[in-house]
Scaffold this active site. Structure first.
Site, PDB file in Angstrom:
ATOM      1  N   PRO A  28      26.650  14.157  49.102  1.00 20.89           N
ATOM      2  CA  PRO A  28      25.799  13.749  50.231  1.00 20.89           C
ATOM      3  C   PRO A  28      24.319  13.688  49.863  1.00 20.89           C
ATOM      4  O   PRO A  28      23.621  12.756  50.285  1.00 20.89           O
ATOM      5  CB  PRO A  28      26.075  14.847  51.271  1.00 20.89           C
ATOM      6  N   LEU A  29      23.838  14.645  49.074  1.00 20.48           N
ATOM      7  CA  LEU A  29      22.428  14.645  48.686  1.00 20.48           C
ATOM      8  C   LEU A  29      22.103  13.432  47.816  1.00 20.48           C
ATOM      9  O   LEU A  29      21.069  12.782  47.988  1.00 20.48           O
ATOM     10  CB  LEU A  29      22.096  15.933  47.931  1.00 20.48           C
ATOM     11  N   TYR A  50      48.049  -4.862  38.583  1.00 23.58           N
ATOM     12  CA  TYR A  50      47.505  -4.848  39.941  1.00 23.58           C
ATOM     13  C   TYR A  50      48.495  -5.600  40.833  1.00 23.58           C
ATOM     14  O   TYR A  50      48.611  -6.815  40.783  1.00 23.58           O
ATOM     15  CB  TYR A  50      46.150  -5.548  40.000  1.00 23.58           C
ATOM     16  N   PHE A  74      33.939   1.679  39.442  1.00 23.92           N
ATOM     17  CA  PHE A  74      33.505   2.584  40.507  1.00 23.92           C
ATOM     18  C   PHE A  74      31.980   2.720  40.518  1.00 23.92           C
ATOM     19  O   PHE A  74      31.441   3.820  40.371  1.00 23.92           O
ATOM     20  CB  PHE A  74      34.153   3.963  40.395  1.00 23.92           C
ATOM     21  N   LEU A 131      29.918   2.775  42.828  1.00 27.70           N
ATOM     22  CA  LEU A 131      29.374   3.574  43.925  1.00 27.70           C
ATOM     23  C   LEU A 131      30.406   4.613  44.356  1.00 27.70           C
ATOM     24  O   LEU A 131      30.680   4.787  45.529  1.00 27.70           O
ATOM     25  CB  LEU A 131      28.987   2.680  45.109  1.00 27.70           C
ATOM     26  N   GLY A 132      31.000   5.306  43.384  1.00 27.48           N
ATOM     27  CA  GLY A 132      32.034   6.284  43.702  1.00 27.48           C
ATOM     28  C   GLY A 132      31.632   7.687  43.299  1.00 27.48           C
ATOM     29  O   GLY A 132      31.021   7.898  42.258  1.00 27.48           O
ATOM     30  N   GLY A 133      31.960   8.681  44.141  1.00 31.21           N
ATOM     31  CA  GLY A 133      31.787  10.068  43.782  1.00 31.21           C
ATOM     32  C   GLY A 133      30.408  10.642  44.002  1.00 31.21           C
ATOM     33  O   GLY A 133      30.024  11.621  43.356  1.00 31.21           O
ATOM     34  N   PHE A 134      29.649  10.074  44.916  1.00 33.08           N
ATOM     35  CA  PHE A 134      28.312  10.601  45.200  1.00 33.08           C
ATOM     36  C   PHE A 134      28.409  11.806  46.125  1.00 33.08           C
ATOM     37  O   PHE A 134      29.197  11.819  47.067  1.00 33.08           O
ATOM     38  CB  PHE A 134      27.446   9.529  45.881  1.00 33.08           C
TER      39      PHE A 134
END
Length: 288
Positions: free
Chosen positions: A220-221, A63, A213, A215-218
């Site tokens: 819209p629904l 990193y 992740f 909260l990744g890749g949601f």
């Protein structure tokens, strides 16, 4: 008892860590490359994490490269005996910020020494081998050679415990025939539930699962469904997503990252968010 410890403690081998941890990746510059935009703020969030009671920090010397480890050393060294620092090897960064495979025995040994030097440690608590057959997703392939090399460094006293990252169930099984595996770090969240069976299996074995992740890749629904529960719980969607993970299985350890003290405190508040059964049922259906 601090707010963080209310989420519980988990044993990584002989190391006790808070289930709510902190991921240092976002402390580097854009695309996890170069120095932070605000060095003072980066140091402040590290110190705030430890002051809050967090005893599990996730990092890697790739990193930056070197940036987050050097920040951790500046902010927190000499380290508390209670603090566990988990790092990763298996990749290196090109001058163009590219992510490249670094899994030969020589490269892994060099990476371990880079981590030791930049963190100012004599031994690394936990080293995760990041499998890079496909950086975007777990992909089948033989990991015997690199994992054997790490196990040899472990016998030399440079590593206490070994984990795996970006791996398939077969690779976890193969890894456990080579050395003890204390944790598995893969992408997993409400919308991406491919590791459900693996999590359950690891829970029975007392092996930690560390999702990244969260909260990744949601879609819209899916995001709308999460936002509805968050509104009903008077919480943020991220807090609900983290609370769901904590309630999903007792072996799940969280390492949400942020470069903001205020955001860190928001994440920590998720440990006190107990989701009612009907909301849990609704959220469970998001990734199915």
């Amino acid at each position: 008892m601090t707010e963080v410890t209310q989420a519980g403690i988990f044993q990584l081998g002989d190391l006790s860590v808070t289930r709510m941890g902190y991921g240092a990746m976002q402390l580097a510059g854009p695309h996890v490359f170069g120095p932070p935009k605000d060095r003072a703020a980066a140091l402040a969030v590290l110190r705030a994490a430890v002051e809050s009671g967090i005893t599990h920090i996730d990092t890697s010397d790739f990193y930056g490269p070197h940036v987050t480890n050097q920040l951790i050393r500046e902010a927190l060294h000499p380290y508390s005996d209670a603090l566990t620092i988990v790092t990763k090897v298996g990749a290196h960064r090109g001058s163009d910020a590219s992510w490249n495979v670094a899994a030969s025995a020589a490269e892994l040994e060099s990476a371990v020494h880079d981590n030791l030097r930049n963190l100012d440690l004599d031994v690394l608590d936990v080293v995760n081998f990041r499998v890079m057959f496909n950086a975007a997703a777990p992909t089948e392939g033989d990991i015997e050679e690199p994992l054997t090399a790490l196990a040899e460094l472990q016998t030399k006293g440079l590593i206490r415990h070994i984990g795996l990252s970006n791996v398939t169930e077969r690779q976890v099984a193969q890894g456990r025939t080579i050395t003890d595996i204390v944790c598995v770090q893969n992408m997993y969240n409400l919308a991406h539930r491919h590791d459900d069976e693996l999590i359950n299996r690891l829970a029975k074995e007392g092996i930690a699962y560390v999702p990244f992740f969260p909260l990744g890749g949601f879609s819209p629904l899916q995001a709308d469904a999460l936002s509805y529960v968050a509104e009903q719980c008077e919480a943020t969607p991220m807090q609900v997503a983290l609370a769901w993970l904590l309630q999903r299985a007792p072996n799940i350890l969280l390492i949400p990252g942020t470069s903001s003290v205020a955001h860190l405190q928001q994440n920590i508040k998720s440990v006190n968010l107990q989701l009612p059964a009907d909301f849990l049922s609704s959220l469970d259906n998001i990734g199915i």
